[in-house]
Scaffold this motif. Structure first.
Motif, PDB file in Angstrom:
ATOM      1  N   GLY A 216      48.753   8.704 113.293  1.00 30.14           N
ATOM      2  CA  GLY A 216      48.151   7.727 112.386  1.00 30.14           C
ATOM      3  C   GLY A 216      48.363   8.131 110.953  1.00 30.14           C
ATOM      4  O   GLY A 216      49.054   9.106 110.648  1.00 30.14           O
ATOM      5  N   PHE A 217      47.723   7.386 110.036  1.00 29.57           N
ATOM      6  CA  PHE A 217      47.900   7.704 108.631  1.00 29.57           C
ATOM      7  C   PHE A 217      46.633   7.504 107.811  1.00 29.57           C
ATOM      8  O   PHE A 217      46.663   7.034 106.683  1.00 29.57           O
ATOM      9  CB  PHE A 217      49.063   6.914 108.018  1.00 29.57           C
ATOM     10  N   THR A 218      45.499   7.900 108.374  1.00 27.49           N
ATOM     11  CA  THR A 218      44.243   7.805 107.624  1.00 27.49           C
ATOM     12  C   THR A 218      43.568   9.162 107.477  1.00 27.49           C
ATOM     13  O   THR A 218      42.475   9.238 106.930  1.00 27.49           O
ATOM     14  CB  THR A 218      43.271   6.827 108.311  1.00 27.49           C
ATOM     15  N   THR A 219      44.179  10.230 107.965  1.00 33.96           N
ATOM     16  CA  THR A 219      43.599  11.562 107.837  1.00 33.96           C
ATOM     17  C   THR A 219      44.508  12.438 106.979  1.00 33.96           C
ATOM     18  O   THR A 219      45.574  12.010 106.531  1.00 33.96           O
ATOM     19  CB  THR A 219      43.430  12.228 109.216  1.00 33.96           C
ATOM     20  N   HIS A 220      44.108  13.664 106.785  1.00 37.97           N
ATOM     21  CA  HIS A 220      44.930  14.637 106.074  1.00 37.97           C
ATOM     22  C   HIS A 220      46.265  14.809 106.805  1.00 37.97           C
ATOM     23  O   HIS A 220      46.334  14.699 108.030  1.00 37.97           O
ATOM     24  CB  HIS A 220      44.193  15.977 105.991  1.00 37.97           C
ATOM     25  N   TYR A 221      47.308  15.075 106.040  1.00 34.26           N
ATOM     26  CA  TYR A 221      48.659  15.183 106.613  1.00 34.26           C
ATOM     27  C   TYR A 221      48.800  16.395 107.521  1.00 34.26           C
ATOM     28  O   TYR A 221      48.495  17.521 107.144  1.00 34.26           O
ATOM     29  CB  TYR A 221      49.680  15.264 105.488  1.00 34.26           C
ATOM     30  N   ARG A 222      49.275  16.122 108.730  1.00 33.66           N
ATOM     31  CA  ARG A 222      49.652  17.181 109.647  1.00 33.66           C
ATOM     32  C   ARG A 222      50.917  16.749 110.384  1.00 33.66           C
ATOM     33  O   ARG A 222      51.083  15.573 110.724  1.00 33.66           O
ATOM     34  CB  ARG A 222      48.541  17.493 110.655  1.00 33.66           C
ATOM     35  N   ASN A 223      51.799  17.721 110.636  1.00 36.37           N
ATOM     36  CA  ASN A 223      53.068  17.460 111.301  1.00 36.37           C
ATOM     37  C   ASN A 223      53.367  18.710 112.128  1.00 36.37           C
ATOM     38  O   ASN A 223      53.969  19.662 111.627  1.00 36.37           O
ATOM     39  CB  ASN A 223      54.141  17.198 110.240  1.00 36.37           C
ATOM     40  N   ALA A 224      52.908  18.709 113.365  1.00 32.42           N
ATOM     41  CA  ALA A 224      52.971  19.941 114.156  1.00 32.42           C
ATOM     42  C   ALA A 224      53.170  19.612 115.631  1.00 32.42           C
ATOM     43  O   ALA A 224      52.794  18.539 116.114  1.00 32.42           O
ATOM     44  CB  ALA A 224      51.689  20.752 113.972  1.00 32.42           C
ATOM     45  N   LEU A 225      53.762  20.569 116.327  1.00 36.63           N
ATOM     46  CA  LEU A 225      53.990  20.428 117.760  1.00 36.63           C
ATOM     47  C   LEU A 225      53.766  21.783 118.417  1.00 36.63           C
ATOM     48  O   LEU A 225      54.341  22.788 117.997  1.00 36.63           O
ATOM     49  CB  LEU A 225      55.417  19.944 118.026  1.00 36.63           C
ATOM     50  N   GLN A 226      52.925  21.790 119.443  1.00 34.25           N
ATOM     51  CA  GLN A 226      52.706  23.002 120.225  1.00 34.25           C
ATOM     52  C   GLN A 226      53.146  22.737 121.652  1.00 34.25           C
ATOM     53  O   GLN A 226      52.733  21.741 122.282  1.00 34.25           O
ATOM     54  CB  GLN A 226      51.232  23.408 120.201  1.00 34.25           C
TER      55      GLN A 226
END
Length: 307
Positions: A216-226
């Motif tokens: 989504g795009f309403t929270t703080h930016y995160r771009n991660a994969l575990q």
């Protein structure tokens, strides 16, 4: 080959034009944009157009890259294919599964390549051995999208399912070559008219594999994969938009032993466009399956949210 860029989005200026300029297989870059934009210093710059229809009709069969508002993708792609062009289209390629099936069929009938620009998958970080022992993937992708952006507008093809859905939809295919057989979705934030702006997803794949995601795009930016498996965990930073000039450091833990593996810098868009050019020259239909698979998976997520 000549490249005709239809639409001069921020993404096109930031990623598509530099990649096209670097590729030996692209000789000239024409631009069709009603809104203009500063590209005068672009290497290989050819003709400038303000009307994409006239540009398509006035250009000999070429490679067309469509980077317009989501709701217009189908119209531009349909016109380009009928004019004999090969086509790459920004994700989401199309708003519905029916449209994806229609336009892949049209591309096949015209013997033309049609590819959705899911370019992150072409970065060398997603090597065939990345998910060898992986059974679970946990993804978070929450890019900042300002309220005035078209992605907040339903009529323009906005919404989180269309904007970030291609990342979720493609992940199981990229990691394991699989589509989910079970999808559950919870929608978070919405606009006043009900357009989804954030969602959580749980998808099950054959063999007991799962993808869990927050998009989504309403929270703080995160771009991660575990990535998780028996005795193994891998953290992948910036999986969906690795900068072309930076190495990606994978943090790997196997049976309690930790190490870092550095993956060389790479421009995933340049690698993707090179693969498209190879498909054009070889007459390959390799991009059909990926486009249709991701359209089916995203359609399942939309229907799951409706339930």
């Amino acid at each position: 080959m000549r490249l005709l860029l239809v639409g001069l989005s921020r993404f096109a200026r930031r990623r598509v034009l530099p990649a096209a300029s670097a590729l030996e297989g692209i000789e000239i870059v024409d631009v069709a944009s009603a809104h203009g934009g500063a590209v005068d210093n672009l290497p290989k710059l050819g003709r400038r157009h303000t009307d994409w229809r006239a540009a398509l009709e006035g250009t000999e069969p070429a490679l067309v890259y469509v980077s317009t508002v989501n709701s217009t993708h189908a119209e531009v792609v349909r016109h380009a294919l009928r004019r004999g062009h090969h086509v790459v289209v920004d994700k989401p390629a199309f708003l519905t599964l029916d449209t994806a099936e229609e336009l892949v069929a049209l591309a096949r009938s015209q013997s033309r390549v049609l590819a959705e620009a899911t370019n992150y998958a072409f970065h060398p970080v997603f090597s065939p051995d990345l998910a060898k022992d992986i059974t679970q993937a946990v993804a978070v992708f929450t890019p900042p999208v300002p309220p005035e952006d078209f992605r907040h507008d339903r009529s323009s093809g906005g919404g989180a399912f269309l904007d970030t859905g291609p990342y979720f939809a493609s992940l199981g295919r990229v990691l394991w070559g699989l589509e989910p057989d079970d999808v559950h979705v919870i929608v978070g934030d919405r606009t006043a008219d009900g357009l989804e702006l954030a969602y959580s997803v749980l998808a099950g794949y054959p063999g007991g594999r799962t993808v869990v995601g927050q998009f989504g795009f309403t929270t703080h930016y995160r771009n991660a994969l575990q990535l998780l498996g028996p005795g193994v965990a891998i953290d992948v930073p910036r999986p969906f938009s690795a900068p072309p000039d930076l190495a990606v450091d994978l943090r790997i833990e196997v049976d309690g032993q930790r190490r870092t593996r550095s993956v060389r810098p790479a421009d995933s868009m340049e690698l993707f466009l090179a693969a498209v050019l190879d498909a054009v020259h070889a007459g390959s239909r390799e991009f059909d399956a990926a486009l249709l698979s991701d359209a089916r998976t995203r359609d399942r997520a939309v229907r799951a949210a409706e339930r």
